[in-house]
Design a protein around this motif. Structure first.
Motif, PDB file in Angstrom:
ATOM      1  N   VAL A  19       0.866  -1.182   0.000  1.00 35.08           N
ATOM      2  CA  VAL A  19       0.000   0.000   0.000  1.00 35.08           C
ATOM      3  C   VAL A  19       0.898   1.226   0.000  1.00 35.08           C
ATOM      4  CG1 VAL A  19      -1.827   1.255   1.204  1.00 35.08           C
ATOM      5  CG2 VAL A  19      -1.799  -1.252   1.244  1.00 35.08           C
ATOM      6  N   LEU A  20       0.675   2.081  -0.995  1.00 37.91           N
ATOM      7  CA  LEU A  20       1.491   3.288  -1.170  1.00 37.91           C
ATOM      8  C   LEU A  20       0.643   4.488  -0.752  1.00 37.91           C
ATOM      9  CD1 LEU A  20       4.295   3.368  -2.422  1.00 37.91           C
ATOM     10  CD2 LEU A  20       3.223   3.787  -4.647  1.00 37.91           C
ATOM     11  N   GLY A  21       1.050   5.113   0.342  1.00 39.00           N
ATOM     12  CA  GLY A  21       0.285   6.267   0.824  1.00 39.00           C
ATOM     13  C   GLY A  21       1.153   7.503   0.854  1.00 39.00           C
ATOM     14  N   GLY A  22       0.594   8.553   1.389  1.00 41.29           N
ATOM     15  CA  GLY A  22       1.331   9.823   1.471  1.00 41.29           C
ATOM     16  C   GLY A  22       0.433  10.959   1.069  1.00 41.29           C
ATOM     17  N   PHE A  23       0.704  12.131   1.621  1.00 40.07           N
ATOM     18  CA  PHE A  23      -0.197  13.258   1.434  1.00 40.07           C
ATOM     19  C   PHE A  23      -0.227  13.700  -0.040  1.00 40.07           C
ATOM     20  CE2 PHE A  23      -1.612  17.730   2.185  1.00 40.07           C
ATOM     21  CZ  PHE A  23      -2.832  17.403   2.747  1.00 40.07           C
ATOM     22  N   LEU A  24      -1.197  14.549  -0.357  1.00 36.46           N
ATOM     23  CA  LEU A  24      -1.409  15.068  -1.704  1.00 36.46           C
ATOM     24  C   LEU A  24      -0.094  15.553  -2.328  1.00 36.46           C
ATOM     25  CD1 LEU A  24      -4.519  17.190  -0.695  1.00 36.46           C
ATOM     26  CD2 LEU A  24      -4.574  15.157  -2.156  1.00 36.46           C
ATOM     27  N   GLY A  25       0.254  14.991  -3.458  1.00 40.76           N
ATOM     28  CA  GLY A  25       1.425  15.457  -4.198  1.00 40.76           C
ATOM     29  C   GLY A  25       2.759  14.977  -3.672  1.00 40.76           C
ATOM     30  N   ALA A  26       2.772  14.012  -2.762  1.00 45.34           N
ATOM     31  CA  ALA A  26       4.043  13.565  -2.169  1.00 45.34           C
ATOM     32  C   ALA A  26       4.925  12.819  -3.175  1.00 45.34           C
ATOM     33  CB  ALA A  26       3.778  12.679  -0.956  1.00 45.34           C
ATOM     34  N   GLY A  27       4.318  12.293  -4.250  1.00 52.82           N
ATOM     35  CA  GLY A  27       5.129  11.600  -5.263  1.00 52.82           C
ATOM     36  C   GLY A  27       4.736  10.143  -5.456  1.00 52.82           C
ATOM     37  N   GLU A  33      -2.289   2.408  -4.781  1.00 55.50           N
ATOM     38  CA  GLU A  33      -1.961   3.823  -4.538  1.00 55.50           C
ATOM     39  C   GLU A  33      -3.203   4.460  -3.918  1.00 55.50           C
ATOM     40  OE1 GLU A  33      -0.713   6.357  -7.824  1.00 55.50           O
ATOM     41  OE2 GLU A  33      -1.092   8.124  -6.591  1.00 55.50           O
ATOM     42  N   THR A  34      -3.077   4.870  -2.681  1.00 56.63           N
ATOM     43  CA  THR A  34      -4.234   5.470  -2.018  1.00 56.63           C
ATOM     44  C   THR A  34      -4.310   6.945  -2.400  1.00 56.63           C
ATOM     45  OG1 THR A  34      -3.023   6.170  -0.057  1.00 56.63           O
ATOM     46  CG2 THR A  34      -3.887   3.936  -0.042  1.00 56.63           C
ATOM     47  N   SER A  35      -5.448   7.543  -2.130  1.00 59.61           N
ATOM     48  CA  SER A  35      -5.544   8.987  -2.372  1.00 59.61           C
ATOM     49  C   SER A  35      -4.712   9.699  -1.304  1.00 59.61           C
ATOM     50  CB  SER A  35      -7.004   9.436  -2.309  1.00 59.61           C
ATOM     51  OG  SER A  35      -7.354   9.745  -0.982  1.00 59.61           O
ATOM     52  N   GLY A  36      -4.354  10.924  -1.589  1.00 58.94           N
ATOM     53  CA  GLY A  36      -3.486  11.660  -0.676  1.00 58.94           C
ATOM     54  C   GLY A  36      -4.106  11.992   0.667  1.00 58.94           C
ATOM     55  N   VAL A  37      -5.407  11.757   0.814  1.00 62.24           N
ATOM     56  CA  VAL A  37      -6.044  12.075   2.094  1.00 62.24           C
ATOM     57  C   VAL A  37      -6.452  10.818   2.853  1.00 62.24           C
ATOM     58  CG1 VAL A  37      -6.874  14.258   1.150  1.00 62.24           C
ATOM     59  CG2 VAL A  37      -8.415  12.297   1.186  1.00 62.24           C
ATOM     60  N   ALA A  38      -6.167   9.658   2.275  1.00 64.77           N
ATOM     61  CA  ALA A  38      -6.615   8.403   2.899  1.00 64.77           C
ATOM     62  C   ALA A  38      -5.681   7.978   4.032  1.00 64.77           C
ATOM     63  CB  ALA A  38      -6.668   7.303   1.847  1.00 64.77           C
ATOM     64  N   ASP A  39      -6.183   7.098   4.871  1.00 65.10           N
ATOM     65  CA  ASP A  39      -5.362   6.439   5.885  1.00 65.10           C
ATOM     66  C   ASP A  39      -4.897   5.117   5.274  1.00 65.10           C
ATOM     67  OD1 ASP A  39      -4.348   4.885   7.888  1.00 65.10           O
ATOM     68  OD2 ASP A  39      -5.969   5.269   9.304  1.00 65.10           O
ATOM     69  N   PRO A  40      -3.638   5.037   4.823  1.00 67.64           N
ATOM     70  CA  PRO A  40      -3.200   3.831   4.110  1.00 67.64           C
ATOM     71  C   PRO A  40      -3.233   2.571   4.968  1.00 67.64           C
ATOM     72  CG  PRO A  40      -1.373   5.382   4.386  1.00 67.64           C
ATOM     73  CD  PRO A  40      -2.591   6.061   4.920  1.00 67.64           C
ATOM     74  N   ARG A  41      -3.056   2.720   6.285  1.00 66.92           N
ATOM     75  CA  ARG A  41      -3.105   1.534   7.154  1.00 66.92           C
ATOM     76  C   ARG A  41      -4.502   0.923   7.130  1.00 66.92           C
ATOM     77  NH1 ARG A  41       0.012  -2.174   8.589  1.00 66.92           N
ATOM     78  NH2 ARG A  41       1.592  -0.609   9.021  1.00 66.92           N
ATOM     79  N   ARG A  42      -5.510   1.789   7.120  1.00 66.14           N
ATOM     80  CA  ARG A  42      -6.885   1.297   7.084  1.00 66.14           C
ATOM     81  C   ARG A  42      -7.147   0.539   5.771  1.00 66.14           C
ATOM     82  NH1 ARG A  42     -10.916  -0.882   9.589  1.00 66.14           N
ATOM     83  NH2 ARG A  42     -12.957  -0.339   8.772  1.00 66.14           N
ATOM     84  N   VAL A  43      -6.620   1.089   4.679  1.00 68.17           N
ATOM     85  CA  VAL A  43      -6.750   0.423   3.382  1.00 68.17           C
ATOM     86  C   VAL A  43      -6.121  -0.965   3.462  1.00 68.17           C
ATOM     87  CG1 VAL A  43      -6.018   0.526   0.952  1.00 68.17           C
ATOM     88  CG2 VAL A  43      -6.809   2.608   2.113  1.00 68.17           C
ATOM     89  N   ALA A  44      -4.947  -1.042   4.106  1.00 63.67           N
ATOM     90  CA  ALA A  44      -4.257  -2.330   4.245  1.00 63.67           C
ATOM     91  C   ALA A  44      -5.063  -3.288   5.112  1.00 63.67           C
ATOM     92  CB  ALA A  44      -2.874  -2.110   4.839  1.00 63.67           C
ATOM     93  N   GLN A  45      -5.656  -2.754   6.175  1.00 60.40           N
ATOM     94  CA  GLN A  45      -6.422  -3.629   7.065  1.00 60.40           C
ATOM     95  C   GLN A  45      -7.611  -4.258   6.337  1.00 60.40           C
ATOM     96  OE1 GLN A  45      -7.054  -0.867  10.277  1.00 60.40           O
ATOM     97  NE2 GLN A  45      -5.389  -1.732  11.504  1.00 60.40           N
ATOM     98  N   LEU A  46      -8.248  -3.463   5.487  1.00 59.23           N
ATOM     99  CA  LEU A  46      -9.383  -4.005   4.728  1.00 59.23           C
ATOM    100  C   LEU A  46      -8.891  -5.052   3.730  1.00 59.23           C
ATOM    101  CD1 LEU A  46     -11.475  -0.765   4.061  1.00 59.23           C
ATOM    102  CD2 LEU A  46     -11.874  -2.539   5.766  1.00 59.23           C
ATOM    103  N   ALA A  47      -7.782  -4.764   3.064  1.00 63.88           N
ATOM    104  CA  ALA A  47      -7.248  -5.712   2.075  1.00 63.88           C
ATOM    105  C   ALA A  47      -6.836  -7.020   2.750  1.00 63.88           C
ATOM    106  CB  ALA A  47      -6.058  -5.089   1.341  1.00 63.88           C
TER     107      ALA A  47
END
Ligand SMILES: Nc1nc2c(ncn2[C@@H]2O[C@H](COP(=O)(O)OP(=O)(O)OP(=O)(O)O)[C@@H](O)[C@H]2O)c(=O)[nH]1
Length: 344
Positions: A11-19, A98-112
């Motif tokens: 899971v690739l997270g990070g704030f808006l525009g981080a890359g 790739e999560t959106s820049g405002v998402a909680d990537p850990r939560r995305v991982a927990q669901l996956a």
């Protein structure tokens, strides 16, 4: 019959525009693995779907909202479709979300992680070295960044080419305060680059895109630490160009946007001095903007499922998305007037 081994999911997270998209493109450019990609974008149009240069890659896009707060069934149905492989039925070697820049990537991982055929290998959160310190202290968005960093397995500092050593040290210290104990790596500034093939490629090639052994499973914070309303803190506005736009007026409009606008991205047919429009990627992160020619996606495989951005960048079609903390976005009619005025 041997059971199929679980497919690793990064899971690739990070704030808006981080890359995040830049890193994903660097990963895909290596062409060494068969990737399944899931991209979630914030805003009515999934711009990232247009910017990802996929080759022999099955991609699914989810648009709007925050994947971590949206219906788990949508995300997991999409993941299962990816895991099953394309028309040939061959499953990917690895899935990257790739999560959106405002998402909680850990939560995305927990669901996956609820899916038996998938194995979460890491939650990697990107940090823009040039903006992290300021954003962490920001009243409106600081909490979103803290949550993203604190729940990462690995933090990657991007844009180290934009800061001096003192600025980098301040960014690292601010992130370490927000996320004590989380592994963090930064590339030498000489290898950082706004383009694919720079920092991200060097990082991927170095094999460091994985958390130190033993940390991936360790960071399961209690569920009540999750901000399920993260996306409610942010608003977006989108605009369709329906024809070419003037480069000078576009730049004047972008630079006139109020500082509360955190992110602008899109693809527009931009006409320069010769008056001929060319499909152009428009990027703005904070006050820093960049216009680059659109490199067409290489699509050997079926179009992305759920691809709302198909057609953008072609036949004079263009679209932009603006994102701001809720309350900081100018009124929609004002934005409409500003952007309608850049049409040719
Ligand atoms: N100078 C510099 N620019 C970078 C670097 N990495 C990415 N960028 C630029 O930063 C801008 C945003 O990059 P993206 O990869 O689109 O960021 P993102 O995290 O996917 O953005 P969102 O999906 O909107 O959250 C683009 O203009 C990139 O070219 C880097 O290491 N150095």
């Amino acid at each position: 019959m041997t059971a199929r081994p679980p497919i690793p999911v990064t899971v690739l997270g990070g704030f808006l525009g981080a890359g995040k998209t830049t890193l994903l493109n660097a990963l895909l450019a290596r062409g060494d693995r068969r990737y399944g990609i899931m991209v979630n974008d914030f805003g009515a149009i999934n711009i990232d779907a247009t910017l990802i240069r996929r080759r022999d890659t099955r991609m699914i896009t989810l648009t709007n909202g925050c994947m971590c707060c949206g219906p788990a069934a949508d995300q997991n149905a999409a993941l299962l479709a990816l895991a099953e492989g394309g028309d040939d039925g061959i499953p990917p070697d690895q899935i990257v979300i790739e999560t959106s820049g405002v998402a909680d990537p850990r939560r995305v991982a927990q669901l996956a992680a609820l899916e038996p055929g998938l194995l979460i290998d890491a939650v990697v959160v990107l940090a823009d070295a040039s903006t992290a310190e300021g954003l962490l202290g920001d009243r409106l968005v600081g909490d979103t960044l803290i949550r993203q960093f604190a729940r990462a397995d690995l933090i990657l500092l991007t844009k180290t080419d934009l800061v001096n050593p003192a600025g980098l040290a301040r960014a690292q210290a601010a992130i370490a305060r927000a996320a004590p104990g989380v592994a963090m790596i930064a590339s030498p500034a000489s290898t950082a680059s706004p383009d694919d093939g720079g920092f991200s490629a060097a990082l991927v090639a170095s094999g460091r895109l994985a958390p130190p052994a033993g940390t991936a499973a360790a960071r399961h914070l209690p569920d009540d630490d999750i901000d399920h309303q993260a996306d409610a803190h942010f608003s977006s506005w989108s605009w369709a160009s329906r024809g070419p736009v003037d480069r000078g007026r576009l730049l004047a409009t972008l630079t006139a946007l109020p500082p509360g606008v955190l992110r602008v991205k899109g693809v527009l047919p931009v006409a320069g001095a010769d008056g001929r429009p060319a499909a152009t990627v428009v990027q703005m992160v904070g006050r820093r903007w960049r216009l680059t020619p659109l490199v067409p996606a290489v699509c050997d495989t079926a179009p992305a499922l759920g691809d709302t951005a198909r057609g953008i960048g072609h036949d004079g079609q263009g679209a932009l998305v603006l994102i701001a903390a809720t309350g900081a976005l100018p009124a929609a009619p004002d934005l409409q007037t500003m952007f309608d005025a850049i049409r040719l």
